[in-house]
Write a protein that holds these residues in place. Structure first.
Motif, PDB file in Angstrom:
ATOM      1  N   MET A   1       0.843  -1.192   0.000  1.00  0.00           N
ATOM      2  CA  MET A   1       0.000   0.000   0.000  1.00  0.00           C
ATOM      3  C   MET A   1       0.883   1.249   0.000  1.00  0.00           C
ATOM      4  O   MET A   1       1.944   1.264   0.617  1.00  0.00           O
ATOM      5  N   PHE A   2       0.444   2.287  -0.672  1.00  0.00           N
ATOM      6  CA  PHE A   2       1.173   3.551  -0.748  1.00  0.00           C
ATOM      7  C   PHE A   2       1.396   4.087   0.670  1.00  0.00           C
ATOM      8  O   PHE A   2       0.484   4.094   1.499  1.00  0.00           O
ATOM      9  N   THR A   3       2.623   4.530   0.975  1.00  0.00           N
ATOM     10  CA  THR A   3       2.978   4.937   2.337  1.00  0.00           C
ATOM     11  C   THR A   3       3.435   6.381   2.371  1.00  0.00           C
ATOM     12  O   THR A   3       4.340   6.780   1.619  1.00  0.00           O
ATOM     13  N   VAL A   4       2.811   7.170   3.248  1.00  0.00           N
ATOM     14  CA  VAL A   4       3.150   8.579   3.463  1.00  0.00           C
ATOM     15  C   VAL A   4       3.777   8.711   4.844  1.00  0.00           C
ATOM     16  O   VAL A   4       3.185   8.286   5.846  1.00  0.00           O
ATOM     17  N   VAL A   5       4.974   9.293   4.909  1.00  0.00           N
ATOM     18  CA  VAL A   5       5.673   9.474   6.178  1.00  0.00           C
ATOM     19  C   VAL A   5       5.758  10.971   6.485  1.00  0.00           C
ATOM     20  O   VAL A   5       6.184  11.757   5.642  1.00  0.00           O
ATOM     21  N   ILE A   6       5.325  11.346   7.693  1.00  0.00           N
ATOM     22  CA  ILE A   6       5.352  12.748   8.124  1.00  0.00           C
ATOM     23  C   ILE A   6       6.582  12.968   8.999  1.00  0.00           C
ATOM     24  O   ILE A   6       6.751  12.295  10.020  1.00  0.00           O
ATOM     25  N   VAL A   7       7.455  13.901   8.598  1.00  0.00           N
ATOM     26  CA  VAL A   7       8.638  14.223   9.393  1.00  0.00           C
ATOM     27  C   VAL A   7       8.700  15.721   9.624  1.00  0.00           C
ATOM     28  O   VAL A   7       8.049  16.513   8.936  1.00  0.00           O
ATOM     29  N   GLY A   8       9.523  16.115  10.570  1.00  0.00           N
ATOM     30  CA  GLY A   8       9.688  17.531  10.882  1.00  0.00           C
ATOM     31  C   GLY A   8      10.241  17.695  12.284  1.00  0.00           C
ATOM     32  O   GLY A   8      10.357  16.732  13.045  1.00  0.00           O
TER      33      GLY A   8
END
Length: 448
Positions: A1-8
């Protein structure tokens, strides 16, 4: 499945944005607070919007290496970098209230080195009057910035639309293309998953060791049985993982990541084979792993491995024991087939392939509305099932989808339907239409 990773950086609003994205997955919501560094763990969830869905990963604050002062933060960075390696899209979240900081520019530089698709998103833009805060962020080196407010939802729909635009469409299976089922092998560490795959492949494809946790990443192998091909996915062992402690070891982070990689393999598989240790019996963690498979509505086969360690004179008794244990501890998957096997001497291993074929056939089966309602008229016409309070009546039923077979039942009062009513309907459908081993999904709808 398409994976979105949030960083900051810490406290830019990553967990708040994560929670808004997975609004339906309340169990997976991240803890948020105004203090920096509250999210030390990595949180995984699934975002669903219209017909699109994708994985979302919320990371702890992204610390630059030269500014890391303690082992916990150093381990957090290692964990985040491992998650980023599996990302299809990275959201670099920036703080529109605090403004652009040197750490943001350096983080952006490091993210570019990954070669991944990146969205630069400026958070805390609550309304159009705050858009002037964004100008300074163009110096980060991008031609496009996406303004949002994770708290109020401003700009959120535009962000989701941009994500959906870059999710590749799942190619439709054509008759000319060969369909190869994906089979995920999951289970606790050291139950023999890799040994089973080596036996099926007839060669030493996986590293096998008596040390739990040898296999940490998912590994795919193509297996052929009587001319049919199967893609076998070996996953790392899924174990109970402790939360962060002051003296936590770095290996714990890797093990936690292995857990989520195993979950991703379950999501992508058609059928999951849960391997258990026959010598240990069905333990609490085995129940949880079966629960993970059940939540994803995947086909399931249970393998009781290491049967060679059971003394011959004890085997008949053990078979009866496990039959009772499965009924008692795995009652929620009473449809799932199980086998006693030995990866060492390859006992009964090839019996999994006919089961896989049967489950796949049932997984894609459709029953016409006419046949379903004929069953209702014969078995449920004028039948009033007991419920607390109002009399419960079933009117008609239709199948709305496959993989797994999903049925909608129209009733006079959906709130009056209890779990035992659902099980009664499920048993009726299974016995009548030969849904023997596949999971089926029953939904309720009140007839107006």
């Amino acid at each position: 499945m398409f994976t979105v990773v949030i960083v900051g950086r810490p406290n830019v609003g990553k967990s708040t944005l994560f929670n808004r994205m997975i609004k339906s997955d309340t169990k997976l919501k991240a803890i948020t607070d105004k203090f920096p560094g509250v999210t030390r763990d990595i949180n995984y969830g699934v975002a669903r919007f219209d017909n699109a869905e994708f994985n979302v990963v919320d990371t702890g604050g992204f610390f630059l290496e030269d500014k890391i002062e303690d082992i916990i933060h150093r381990q957090m960075l290692e964990q985040i970098e491992m998650v980023i390696s599996d990302a299809d899209l990275i959201i670099h979240l920036l703080d529109g209230k605090e403004g652009l900081l040197p750490d943001d520019i350096e983080t952006a530089r490091k993210l570019r080195q990954t070669g991944k698709k990146i969205f630069w998103v400026v958070n805390k833009i609550d309304d159009p009057s705050k858009l002037n805060r964004m100008y300074e962020f163009f110096s980060i080196g991008t031609v496009e910035l996406i303004p949002v407010s994770a708290v109020t939802g401003y700009g959120f729909e535009e962000l989701i639309n941009k994500i959906i635009e870059i999710i590749p469409e799942t190619p439709q299976t054509k008759n000319s293309q060969e369909f190869i089922p994906k089979i995920a092998i999951v289970g606790r560490p050291n139950v023999g998953k890799s040994t089973i795959i080596n036996a099926l492949l007839g060669k030493k494809r996986m590293i096998v060791s008596p040390i739990p946790g040898t296999t940490r990443d998912a590994v795919d192998s193509l297996c052929t049985y009587y001319g049919k091909k199967y893609l076998i996915i070996d996953t790392g062992g899924i174990k109970r993982l402790s939360y962060y402690k002051k003296d936590i070891e770095a290996s714990t982070f890797v093990e936690k990541l292995s857990y989520f990689k195993a979950l991703k393999s379950i999501q992508e598989a058609h059928i999951c084979i849960v391997v258990m240790d026959a010598a240990d019996g069905i333990v609490n963690q085995d129940q949880k792993i079966v629960g993970m498979v059940t939540e994803q509505k995947k086909g399931l086969i249970i393998l009781l491995n290491k049967w060679d360690l059971i003394q011959p004179e004890e085997r008949d008794r053990k078979v009866r024991y496990f039959a009772d244990e499965i009924k008692r501890k795995l009652w929620f998957v009473d449809y799932a087939p199980y086998l006693t096997v030995s990866a060492i001497d390859k006992r009964r291993l090839t019996k999994i392939f006919p089961l896989i074929d049967q489950i796949l056939e049932e997984y894609k089966k459709r029953v016409s509305t006419a046949e379903l309602n004929k069953l209702f008229n014969e078995k449920l016409k004028d039948v009033i099932l007991p419920s607390s309070g109002k009399e419960l009546k079933f009117y008609y039923i239709t199948q709305v989808s496959i993989e797994p077979p999903t049925f909608v039942v129209f009733v006079n009062d959906d709130l009056a339907v209890k779990q035992h009513h659902i099980k009664f309907l499920e048993k009726l459908i299974r016995e009548t239409f030969n849904f023997k081993f596949t999971p089926i999904n029953i939904k309720l709808k009140k007839r107006k």
